[in-house]
Write a protein that holds these residues in place. Structure first.
Motif, PDB file in Angstrom:
ATOM      1  N   LEU A  14       0.857  -1.288   0.150  1.00  0.00           N
ATOM      2  CA  LEU A  14      -0.059   0.031   0.035  1.00  0.00           C
ATOM      3  C   LEU A  14       0.839   1.177  -0.121  1.00  0.00           C
ATOM      4  N   ASP A  15       1.868   1.201   0.649  1.00  0.00           N
ATOM      5  CA  ASP A  15       3.016   2.520   0.856  1.00  0.00           C
ATOM      6  C   ASP A  15       3.427   2.607  -0.688  1.00  0.00           C
ATOM      7  N   GLY A  16       3.622   1.678  -1.386  1.00  0.00           N
ATOM      8  CA  GLY A  16       4.207   1.936  -2.696  1.00  0.00           C
ATOM      9  C   GLY A  16       3.082   2.086  -3.801  1.00  0.00           C
ATOM     10  N   LEU A  17       1.697   2.107  -3.623  1.00  0.00           N
ATOM     11  CA  LEU A  17       0.605   2.081  -4.581  1.00  0.00           C
ATOM     12  C   LEU A  17       0.733   3.728  -5.027  1.00  0.00           C
ATOM     13  N   SER A  18       0.580   3.959  -6.221  1.00  0.00           N
ATOM     14  CA  SER A  18       0.441   5.452  -6.460  1.00  0.00           C
ATOM     15  C   SER A  18      -0.313   5.552  -7.960  1.00  0.00           C
ATOM     16  N   VAL A  19      -0.820   6.532  -8.283  1.00  0.00           N
ATOM     17  CA  VAL A  19      -1.204   6.832  -9.543  1.00  0.00           C
ATOM     18  C   VAL A  19      -0.241   6.555 -10.680  1.00  0.00           C
ATOM     19  N   ARG A  20       0.940   7.025 -10.413  1.00  0.00           N
ATOM     20  CA  ARG A  20       2.122   7.029 -11.376  1.00  0.00           C
ATOM     21  C   ARG A  20       2.432   5.790 -11.620  1.00  0.00           C
ATOM     22  N   ARG A  21       2.615   4.711 -10.460  1.00  0.00           N
ATOM     23  CA  ARG A  21       3.086   3.527 -10.822  1.00  0.00           C
ATOM     24  C   ARG A  21       2.039   2.685 -11.520  1.00  0.00           C
ATOM     25  N   VAL A  22       0.643   2.904 -11.242  1.00  0.00           N
ATOM     26  CA  VAL A  22      -0.372   2.232 -12.027  1.00  0.00           C
ATOM     27  C   VAL A  22      -0.197   2.557 -13.362  1.00  0.00           C
ATOM     28  N   ALA A  23      -0.138   3.699 -13.795  1.00  0.00           N
ATOM     29  CA  ALA A  23      -0.108   4.168 -15.089  1.00  0.00           C
ATOM     30  C   ALA A  23       1.290   3.388 -15.832  1.00  0.00           C
ATOM     31  N   THR A  24       2.393   3.580 -15.247  1.00  0.00           N
ATOM     32  CA  THR A  24       3.397   2.794 -15.764  1.00  0.00           C
ATOM     33  C   THR A  24       3.229   1.203 -16.204  1.00  0.00           C
TER      34      THR A  24
ATOM     35  N   HIS B  61     -10.160   7.734 -13.626  1.00  0.00           N
ATOM     36  CA  HIS B  61     -11.161   6.634 -12.804  1.00  0.00           C
ATOM     37  C   HIS B  61     -10.839   6.958 -11.256  1.00  0.00           C
ATOM     38  N   PHE B  62      -9.560   6.907 -10.897  1.00  0.00           N
ATOM     39  CA  PHE B  62      -8.976   6.831  -9.407  1.00  0.00           C
ATOM     40  C   PHE B  62      -8.013   8.096  -9.001  1.00  0.00           C
ATOM     41  N   ARG B  63      -8.472   8.754  -8.409  1.00  0.00           N
ATOM     42  CA  ARG B  63      -7.693  10.243  -7.929  1.00  0.00           C
ATOM     43  C   ARG B  63      -6.810   9.848  -6.780  1.00  0.00           C
ATOM     44  N   THR B  64      -7.160   9.039  -5.692  1.00  0.00           N
ATOM     45  CA  THR B  64      -6.529   8.871  -4.554  1.00  0.00           C
ATOM     46  C   THR B  64      -5.988   7.560  -4.354  1.00  0.00           C
ATOM     47  N   LYS B  65      -5.118   7.502  -3.335  1.00  0.00           N
ATOM     48  CA  LYS B  65      -4.495   6.103  -3.202  1.00  0.00           C
ATOM     49  C   LYS B  65      -5.682   4.995  -2.649  1.00  0.00           C
ATOM     50  N   ASP B  66      -6.558   5.952  -1.862  1.00  0.00           N
ATOM     51  CA  ASP B  66      -7.766   5.255  -1.282  1.00  0.00           C
ATOM     52  C   ASP B  66      -8.630   4.457  -2.306  1.00  0.00           C
ATOM     53  N   ALA B  67      -8.732   5.311  -3.228  1.00  0.00           N
ATOM     54  CA  ALA B  67      -9.551   5.015  -4.466  1.00  0.00           C
ATOM     55  C   ALA B  67      -9.159   3.870  -5.170  1.00  0.00           C
ATOM     56  N   LEU B  68      -7.606   3.737  -5.312  1.00  0.00           N
ATOM     57  CA  LEU B  68      -6.997   2.875  -6.101  1.00  0.00           C
ATOM     58  C   LEU B  68      -7.099   1.477  -5.248  1.00  0.00           C
ATOM     59  N   LEU B  69      -7.015   1.523  -3.886  1.00  0.00           N
ATOM     60  CA  LEU B  69      -7.179   0.251  -2.970  1.00  0.00           C
ATOM     61  C   LEU B  69      -8.589  -0.158  -2.928  1.00  0.00           C
ATOM     62  N   VAL B  70      -9.482   0.598  -2.823  1.00  0.00           N
ATOM     63  CA  VAL B  70     -10.831   0.214  -3.201  1.00  0.00           C
ATOM     64  C   VAL B  70     -11.215  -0.507  -4.411  1.00  0.00           C
ATOM     65  N   ALA B  71     -10.701   0.169  -5.640  1.00  0.00           N
ATOM     66  CA  ALA B  71     -10.789  -0.470  -7.022  1.00  0.00           C
ATOM     67  C   ALA B  71     -10.218  -1.684  -6.995  1.00  0.00           C
ATOM     68  N   ALA B  72      -8.970  -1.845  -6.332  1.00  0.00           N
ATOM     69  CA  ALA B  72      -8.227  -3.255  -6.226  1.00  0.00           C
ATOM     70  C   ALA B  72      -9.061  -4.254  -5.489  1.00  0.00           C
ATOM     71  N   ALA B  73      -9.641  -3.888  -4.739  1.00  0.00           N
ATOM     72  CA  ALA B  73     -10.395  -4.890  -3.728  1.00  0.00           C
ATOM     73  C   ALA B  73     -11.680  -5.344  -4.501  1.00  0.00           C
ATOM     74  N   ASP B  74     -12.324  -4.260  -4.986  1.00  0.00           N
ATOM     75  CA  ASP B  74     -13.362  -4.625  -5.873  1.00  0.00           C
ATOM     76  C   ASP B  74     -13.400  -5.323  -7.049  1.00  0.00           C
ATOM     77  N   HIS B  75     -12.240  -5.248  -7.635  1.00  0.00           N
ATOM     78  CA  HIS B  75     -11.950  -6.189  -8.770  1.00  0.00           C
ATOM     79  C   HIS B  75     -11.418  -7.367  -8.406  1.00  0.00           C
ATOM     80  N   VAL B  76     -10.663  -7.797  -7.428  1.00  0.00           N
ATOM     81  CA  VAL B  76     -10.685  -9.246  -6.980  1.00  0.00           C
ATOM     82  C   VAL B  76     -11.867  -9.728  -6.374  1.00  0.00           C
TER      83      VAL B  76
END
Lengths: 216, 216
Positions: free
Chosen positions: A48-58, A70-85
């Motif tokens: 979670l500490d390494g999760l960022s919009v930049r890294r996801v884009a890369t 789609h996702f503006r914040t780290k929390d939004a990325l985390l929730v998206a990952a949880a929803d996805h799995v």
């Protein structure tokens, strides 16, 4: 395919899967999937500490703007990952429980669902890793905590209804909470200590728990 | 105080507690304690992504250099927090299991230990929150993963030895892993979903699991 339309099981399956067997993912869902697969990979690899919009884009090979759309914040990325799995879990759960139901009946279908929830059914622990970060983040007040608590209450209620049908002599409320604790504990061990808890060992523990549940 | 010197229980208690009942913390331990209490508070409040040397220094009311003297990285802070709650856990476990042993015997002492591990014995969920972040971080390769796996393997072995003594008819290896899954699953729920899993509910589930273990 043999199904049991209108049976309590069928209704439960549709409820947890969220769509009927004939529905297909929309174009928007397919578009998001590329990014969401990348979110999961970055979260599993970098935490979670390494999760960022930049890294996801890369990782996804898209622009930062495309992720931020789609996702503006780290929390939004985390929730998206949880929803996805969770979505992937539901698809697999529908398939496996349906197969088990057709071939071996309702108790086997219930067991198949429990094995999936404990991440005992295969060697890919990525879904449990995502879930573990999600649970950790849920210890703080906020939208993640609310989403997590809602999802897990529904899962417990789902197990409870299944136990009521299959094992009517049991105290369904307590059995469901007890069973969910076992499955969660195994899923954590699968994610954080796969050497102590390989899939086969988790499989054996789920089977013995469900067998004890079936034996009054 | 009545003790059972030299008994298997006593040896196990000393092993898990790490020091004899007469030993006192050193001056260095007392000095670090102030900082470590602050690490735990920041981790519980701000999560792993909010944990930093700067915030810990502010929380403890000491200089950044004083924190960096002990812990230079976020991972070092996390491991320190986990060690700190583990040390506190061991002190409480020694006390509670000893009391239960004196008053009600070995099975009650075993139950008391299990209740503590599930965080079912009181309302403070901070130790489980720390442990949950620690487990999440352990999903990535590295020193945290190694420390976590070592600690949890030892805990399982500790439970196994106790089960061998108390319930010799049981398959101790499988029972220990099954029990630890229940306790871990409850501790996670206590940390992430205290509304679904209040202490009293976790307490009831631990008691029923241990009661089933005691009934062939």
């Amino acid at each position: 395919m043999t199904t049991l339309p209108g049976s309590p099981y069928e209704r439960m399956a549709v409820k947890i899967v969220g769509r009927g067997p004939g529905d297909k993912p929309s174009r928007r869902e397919r578009g998001e999937r590329l990014v969401m697969d990348a979110v999961v990979r970055v979260l599993v690899r970098d935490g979670l500490d390494g999760l960022s919009v930049r890294r996801v884009a890369t990782e996804a090979g898209v622009s930062i703007g495309a992720v931020q759309h789609h996702f503006r914040t780290k929390d939004a990325l985390l929730v998206a990952a949880a929803d996805h799995v969770t979505t992937q879990f539901k698809t697999r759960a529908e398939q496996r429980t349906r197969e088990a139901m057709d071939q071996q009946g309702a108790t086997a279908a219930f067991l198949a669902f429990c094995l999936l929830l404990a991440n005992a059914a295969d060697d890919d622990v990525a879904p449990s890793v995502v879930w573990l970060w999600y649970a950790a983040k849920a210890t703080q007040q906020g939208p993640v905590a609310h989403a997590f608590a809602t999802g897990w209450s529904e899962t417990e209620q789902f197990l409870r209804r299944w136990i009521e049908k299959l094992f009517p002599d049991r105290e369904a409320d307590l059995e469901a909470a007890h069973l969910l604790a076992v499955l969660d504990g195994l899923a954590i061990a699968r994610a954080a200590e796969p050497a102590r808890m390989p899939a086969a060992r988790a499989d054996g523990i789920v089977r013995r728990h469900v067998a004890q549940l079936a034996t009054s």
